[in-house]
Design an enzyme around this catalytic site. Structure first.
Site, PDB file in Angstrom:
ATOM      1  N   HIS A 288       0.363  -1.068   0.297  1.00 33.17           N
ATOM      2  CA  HIS A 288      -0.428  -0.373   0.006  1.00 33.17           C
ATOM      3  C   HIS A 288       0.858   1.257   0.431  1.00 33.17           C
ATOM      4  O   HIS A 288       0.347   2.848   0.235  1.00 33.17           O
ATOM      5  CB  HIS A 288      -1.111  -0.120   0.921  1.00 33.17           C
ATOM      6  CG  HIS A 288      -2.087  -0.622   1.416  1.00 33.17           C
ATOM      7  ND1 HIS A 288      -1.754  -2.308   1.135  1.00 33.17           N
ATOM      8  CD2 HIS A 288      -3.215  -0.763   0.986  1.00 33.17           C
ATOM      9  CE1 HIS A 288      -2.269  -2.929   1.470  1.00 33.17           C
ATOM     10  NE2 HIS A 288      -3.555  -2.707   1.541  1.00 33.17           N
TER      11      HIS A 288
ATOM     12  N   GLY B 132      -0.725  -2.632  -5.017  1.00 30.71           N
ATOM     13  CA  GLY B 132      -1.622  -3.675  -5.843  1.00 30.71           C
ATOM     14  C   GLY B 132      -2.762  -3.279  -5.493  1.00 30.71           C
ATOM     15  O   GLY B 132      -3.686  -3.971  -5.178  1.00 30.71           O
ATOM     16  N   HIS B 133      -2.862  -2.424  -4.257  1.00 32.62           N
ATOM     17  CA  HIS B 133      -4.697  -0.878  -4.028  1.00 32.62           C
ATOM     18  C   HIS B 133      -4.450   0.216  -4.888  1.00 32.62           C
ATOM     19  O   HIS B 133      -4.146   0.611  -4.808  1.00 32.62           O
ATOM     20  CB  HIS B 133      -4.780  -1.142  -2.717  1.00 32.62           C
ATOM     21  CG  HIS B 133      -6.166  -0.769  -2.247  1.00 32.62           C
ATOM     22  ND1 HIS B 133      -7.133   0.219  -2.793  1.00 32.62           N
ATOM     23  CD2 HIS B 133      -6.885  -1.423  -1.213  1.00 32.62           C
ATOM     24  CE1 HIS B 133      -7.870   0.397  -2.386  1.00 32.62           C
ATOM     25  NE2 HIS B 133      -8.444  -1.012  -1.527  1.00 32.62           N
TER      26      HIS B 133
ATOM     27  N   HIS C 225     -11.055  -8.094  -5.451  1.00 30.10           N
ATOM     28  CA  HIS C 225     -11.638  -6.704  -4.457  1.00 30.10           C
ATOM     29  C   HIS C 225     -12.488  -5.407  -4.690  1.00 30.10           C
ATOM     30  O   HIS C 225     -12.163  -4.965  -6.032  1.00 30.10           O
ATOM     31  CB  HIS C 225     -10.206  -6.494  -3.873  1.00 30.10           C
ATOM     32  CG  HIS C 225     -10.586  -5.917  -1.934  1.00 30.10           C
ATOM     33  ND1 HIS C 225     -10.791  -4.564  -2.779  1.00 30.10           N
ATOM     34  CD2 HIS C 225     -10.907  -5.752  -1.183  1.00 30.10           C
ATOM     35  CE1 HIS C 225     -10.529  -4.359  -1.319  1.00 30.10           C
ATOM     36  NE2 HIS C 225     -10.769  -5.170  -0.390  1.00 30.10           N
TER      37      HIS C 225
ATOM     38  N   GLU D 182     -13.742 -10.183  -0.106  1.00 25.60           N
ATOM     39  CA  GLU D 182     -14.639  -8.889  -0.313  1.00 25.60           C
ATOM     40  C   GLU D 182     -14.884  -8.220  -1.876  1.00 25.60           C
ATOM     41  O   GLU D 182     -14.351  -6.837  -1.659  1.00 25.60           O
ATOM     42  CB  GLU D 182     -13.398  -7.527   0.321  1.00 25.60           C
ATOM     43  CG  GLU D 182     -12.653  -8.131   2.228  1.00 25.60           C
ATOM     44  CD  GLU D 182     -12.276  -6.975   3.121  1.00 25.60           C
ATOM     45  OE1 GLU D 182     -11.548  -6.351   1.950  1.00 25.60           O
ATOM     46  OE2 GLU D 182     -12.412  -6.834   4.327  1.00 25.60           O
TER      47      GLU D 182
ATOM     48  N   CYS E 103     -11.247   1.994   8.091  1.00 26.36           N
ATOM     49  CA  CYS E 103     -10.909   1.472   6.949  1.00 26.36           C
ATOM     50  C   CYS E 103     -12.248   2.703   6.007  1.00 26.36           C
ATOM     51  O   CYS E 103     -12.913   3.962   5.102  1.00 26.36           O
ATOM     52  CB  CYS E 103     -10.980   0.806   5.838  1.00 26.36           C
ATOM     53  SG  CYS E 103     -11.780   0.029   5.731  1.00 26.36           S
ATOM     54  N   CYS E 104     -13.862   2.231   6.534  1.00 25.37           N
ATOM     55  CA  CYS E 104     -14.956   2.477   6.777  1.00 25.37           C
ATOM     56  C   CYS E 104     -15.159   3.995   7.162  1.00 25.37           C
ATOM     57  O   CYS E 104     -16.022   4.808   6.448  1.00 25.37           O
ATOM     58  CB  CYS E 104     -16.131   1.523   6.433  1.00 25.37           C
ATOM     59  SG  CYS E 104     -16.168   0.224   5.707  1.00 25.37           S
TER      60      CYS E 104
END
Lengths: 646, 646
Positions: free
Chosen positions: A132, A183-184, A261, A313, A409-410
């Site tokens: 990340h 990767g993200h 994802h 996810e 995160c959310c």
């Protein structure tokens, strides 16, 4: 052609303003305490402390996840948005102090990442697949742009540019540079914001590079994996080889199906659509349209949730939408909103705004309790508590919202979305002002040659009435108002200055009214708030034979608290009239739907489990539906969105 | 009162005899090769080799699972049953050689377990919770009894008795003995068989001891866990603390709900019911009835499958029967048959035989392919291949039967059940001969004072006709035939010597005919083979609004091979007549059901995923149902048992 920057919107809306105040008064202070490890009973975040150590202000070791920095950035970004809405000297001072800290933590070459600085100083750019590093940089850039645009202060933006410039020396197609990608996905969309804020073409090109590099074979993850001696950061996943997980299985222009994802997928699409809107790159536009279409026409829940399975996810396959084992992460629906917004910038078509609205009023809003301190990561459409408690296939599903600091995160994602909601109401193309969302607000915009103010007062969520009032600088102003016709409304009545009016044109789901507007002109819109009986596409196995109710933008659900247990026993008739009633005592005040239904009578005898040619007795009952977003606020109980058709 | 041992039954049945031949000619030889590590491409079993090493005939180390010995025992038991049906000198010699090997491997004190002997010689009886030590002993005892009863040879029985006698010195309530019990129930039911074969009361008492000890608190698992220094054998499970998993959470007499690992539960119940039948222990009888009732009236699939979740291969909660993520292990349904059989011995009530038949013809038979070499462990009632392939919540579900040596529990369990099917057809109480299953056979039994032969010729599975022919030694014999009225048959016509006859009494689901039978007397039974439309109890969420078809003892299903994809689009009308047709080319010859149905037309346009007030077009179609047990033999395709009610 991109939207103009002359547009400034302030929200003043009976439904949304309380949420914005909640974010300002509760969520942001709460999150600040969390970032500083000062919430009792919560696991320490380490996030601010990591920066203090990296800045040399404190001794110690890095703590938290490899992407912990991003929590600080998302908080800063939300603060930036919030300061745009309303000045707050105290909050701004806190933010300025954090920014000073970041400046001190930044390395002389521009690099800024506390994990690698403190823990793996020789490990920079050795594990893009898992660590990340560019993802965190992206969140920094988003914060820098938001803070600059609201306060005019350049310090954070300069930190961003130094870092971005450094990244630009590391990555690229030129010999000696790394031909890799994160990767993200996140940096792609963030570089586009940085490009727009600074006009620096290198940021646009770097974003394009990351997008175009993705999915080339042989893959980058495998190469760096071998190079670093096959070390793995998240052994429980197989990010290096499961290329679909991070949408690295194919070049992005060849992707036409949403896989892997869900958050990564929508963040990637947001970056793609932004680049496409700026460059008008036909290949990229086409890929965006295809991915959009697959996502929302084949893999989206009626609430705007995406990600049908807990494993990874992730998306699964077309028309596979289990209501109970769904993942439906709040962040994924937020990312879908980002994607929709960029598609609207690319081509204003109401289908993008329809999805944006669907996700906002349902899947996303479900993610936060009205106290601002409890959150869902997973947003199921059906819960049966006893089964959830015993069967680990539901391990990811919670029956009640959790304190936000459980995972980080959310909650900050909801915070930054709500703090920036004013960006989603309108967009401008030349002398057309598009209204995508009907949210009470004041928009200031240069249309043609003058400043115009459009005041929207909205009872959209309650009775479907919306009024626009145009204020012109001069006596009149010639421009077009394009007003979205929501997918759920069968009709839309327009009145200009109180007189019925047919729009001059209807195109792509918007009614166009072009006039020489006089100061004080009004438009009144009335949408059809009749309760809709919605069915899923026949190929969705999980909605077959069932109906969901919708009123306005809200999807409804039944809960045990109103209807008792065993909600699957309810059958809704197709032809009965529903009663809609405002209940000020219910869930902070909601419109509930009272639908005549039948309930299967449960045989008293328990002799048999299977019955030959049985006809169950049906009892007429009243069923009570509440808006989906408000579910799960009255203790653990059954809930379902889809109810049998009788 | 227990059933007499004078009853001997030989099966000769058009449906079952081919299966018995399959077990004899294919399954047993195949399994023998597997036990000897001589199947190419299969993981070595090590099972026979372990015994050779323990017997001093070979050098090496123990291989395989901690319970590997039981594979040899189950094979021996199946051989024992098979020799009862049909002598086979060659097979018997192989078995005798194995028995000699076991004798050599047995320790001087009677102990016999290759894992502990070879791998943990000091570890005997230190980890009952996890290491299946008494479980393996139980399977040895079952083999010993079966082999003795078919061949009259005592050698294996003597090995068993030596081991049982030794166990009896180790376990018990007396001071100095271990007050423990095995983590996997089996020895309880096996000791009862050993007791009945030998008349040795100590074996009965030891079985009672193990049952009564189970679930006492503080628990035995925790005590031995501390004593052995907290070593764990299966770290991926938490057998020591998750007491419900092995039904050790409560004393067995206090258990009224089926919980935990389904196979363990039904093996335990089988032992309980056997003890209860012998001792007439009211507390135990009541617990058996309650567990039975909960299991089959609230937690059993229509196919006779049990175990609704993969986690722990376990029961979940009442009326929770997901058709797609079900575990439904073949062994669990076999264990349910064992339990039913013991309940029939306890009190002949047709509900036990109904469940026995349901599990046998559906969930169990589904477990084995007609080639005798491919097996299902998991028996789902609904498969949607694309979803199964992508979503790990279905990781346990296979679309096609697997070679039997992949894991070794279910295949030999099917083998020994089919080889012993003759034990399930009848039972005797005094001068009443109960017919539980309608399977073509010849029964020899002493009724009253003479030998009687009852020849049953059955077209039960095809047209519901069954004929009994009575042969008496003397001119006549006075006894009662009690004939089960299957739950699925609305009526049952009796004819004695061709003349309509009303049974003298109907009790507990059996029609009683008491006569002074003449040699050559016949009874003809005709069952109602009309296709039944079955519904699940309204509290089963997963069958709401759906129907399953049943004909005779067979539950039916629809498969993609006959009906195309998207089977959820089919709707069955409640009032249409089904056509039943024998298709000799289909799946080795089956009766298929052709049911008029409607199929939802899938809209061609893919613009929307959700539709307002839609009424889908329905097309009349013919749907083809096949018996459930035959599913999955034509490649990977969709299948479902439950079909929407139109």
């Amino acid at each position: 052609m991109t939207s103009s920057n002359s547009l400034h919107v302030r929200i003043a809306d009976p439904f949304w303003s309380p949420y914005i105040q909640l974010v300002k008064n509760i969520v942001l202070p709460y999150q600040w305490d969390a970032l500083n490890d000062s919430i009792k009973g919560a696991e320490p975040s380490h996030a601010i402390r990591n920066f203090r150590i990296a800045a040399g202000e404190e001794h110690g070791e890095f703590g938290g996840m490899v992407f912990q920095d991003s929590d600080v950035y998302k908080w800063l970004e939300a603060v930036g948005f919030m300061l745009q809405a309303e000045p707050d000297m105290e909050l701004e001072q806190v933010a300025d102090d954090v920014i000073e800290l970041l400046e001190k933590a930044q390395r002389p070459d521009g690099y800024l990442n506390t994990y690698f600085t403190l823990k793996e100083p020789d490990g920079r750019w050795t594990n893009l697949a898992e660590c990340h590093e560019l993802y965190c940089a992206g969140h920094l850039f988003e914060a820098g742009v938001a803070y600059y645009q609201s306060t005019g202060k350049r310090k954070l933006l300069d930190i961003c540019c130094r870092y971005a410039d450094y990244i630009d020396t590391v990555f690229g197609s030129e010999p000696g540079k790394l031909q890799g990608y994160d990767g993200h996905q996140e940096i792609e969309l963030a570089l586009m914001k940085l490009y727009e804020a600074t006009g620096e073409m290198r940021y646009l090109r770097l974003s394009q590079f990351f997008l175009d590099e993705r999915g080339k074979q042989p893959g980058f993850y495998g190469q760096e994996f071998v190079k670093r001696g096959k070390k793995v950061h998240f052994p429980e996943l197989d990010i290096v080889h499961d290329l679909k997980y991070s949408q690295a299985h194919l070049p992005v222009r060849q992707q036409d199906t949403a896989v892997g994802h869900a958050v990564r997928a929508v963040y990637m699409c947001t970056g793609m659509a932004h680049v496409a809107a700026v460059t008008q790159d036909e290949g990229l536009i086409e890929a965006c349209r295809k991915l959009w279409s697959n996502m929302v026409r084949k893999q989206m829940y009626i609430t705007g949730a995406i990600g049908a399975m807990a494993y990874g996810e992730s998306f699964t396959i077309d028309y596979d939408l289990p209501n109970d084992t769904i993942y439906g992460e709040t962040c994924a629906s937020i990312g879908l909103i980002f994607f929709a917004k960029r598609m609207l910038d690319l081509e204003p078509r109401s289908e993008y705004a329809d999805v944006l609205e669907r996700a906002l009023y349902n899947a996303v809003l479900s993610g936060m309790a009205r106290d601002g301190k409890h959150f869902f990561y997973v947003n199921p459409l059906e819960v049966y508590p006893k089964a959830i408690q015993i069967n680990p296939k539901y391990a990811h599903v919670k029956l009640q919202r959790q304190p936000w600091f459980g995972c980080s995160c959310c909650p900050p994602n909801i915070a930054r979305l709500i703090a920036s909601l004013n960006h989603y109401v309108y967009s401008q193309r030349d002398t057309i002002l598009y209204t995508h969302l009907y949210i009470g607000s004041e928009a200031n915009v240069v249309l043609g040659e003058q400043h115009v103010t459009v005041v929207q007062s909205s009872d959209y969520t309650t009775d479907g009435c919306v009024r626009f009032r145009v204020q012109t600088e001069k006596a009149s102003a010639a421009f077009t108002l394009a007003l979205r016709l929501p997918e759920w409304s069968n009709r839309m009545d327009y009145r200009v200055n109180g007189v019925r009016y047919e729009p001059d044109m209807i195109r792509d789901g918007y009614g166009f009214i072009t006039r020489d507007w006089q100061n004080g002109d009004t438009i009144d819109l009335q949408f059809d708030m009749t309760v809709r009986r919605v069915k899923g596409h026949p190929l969705i196995r999980q909605t077959a034979g069932q109906i969901a109710l919708q009123r306005g933008p809200f999807i409804y659900c039944v809960e045990e608290a109103d209807n008792g247990k065993e909600l699957h026993l309810f059958q809704l008739q197709g032809d009965n009239t529903c009663k809609v009633e405002y209940d000020s005592n219910l869930l902070g005040g909601v419109y509930k739907i009272m639908a005549p239904a039948k309930r299967v009578e449960v045989p008293l005898e328990e002799e048999y489990l299977y019955f030959n040619d049985a006809q169950w007795k049906l009892h007429p009952v009243q069923s009570t539906f509440i808006p989906y977003y408000a579910w799960g606020n009255r203790g653990a109980g059954e809930m379902r969105v889809w109810v049998k058709e009788g």
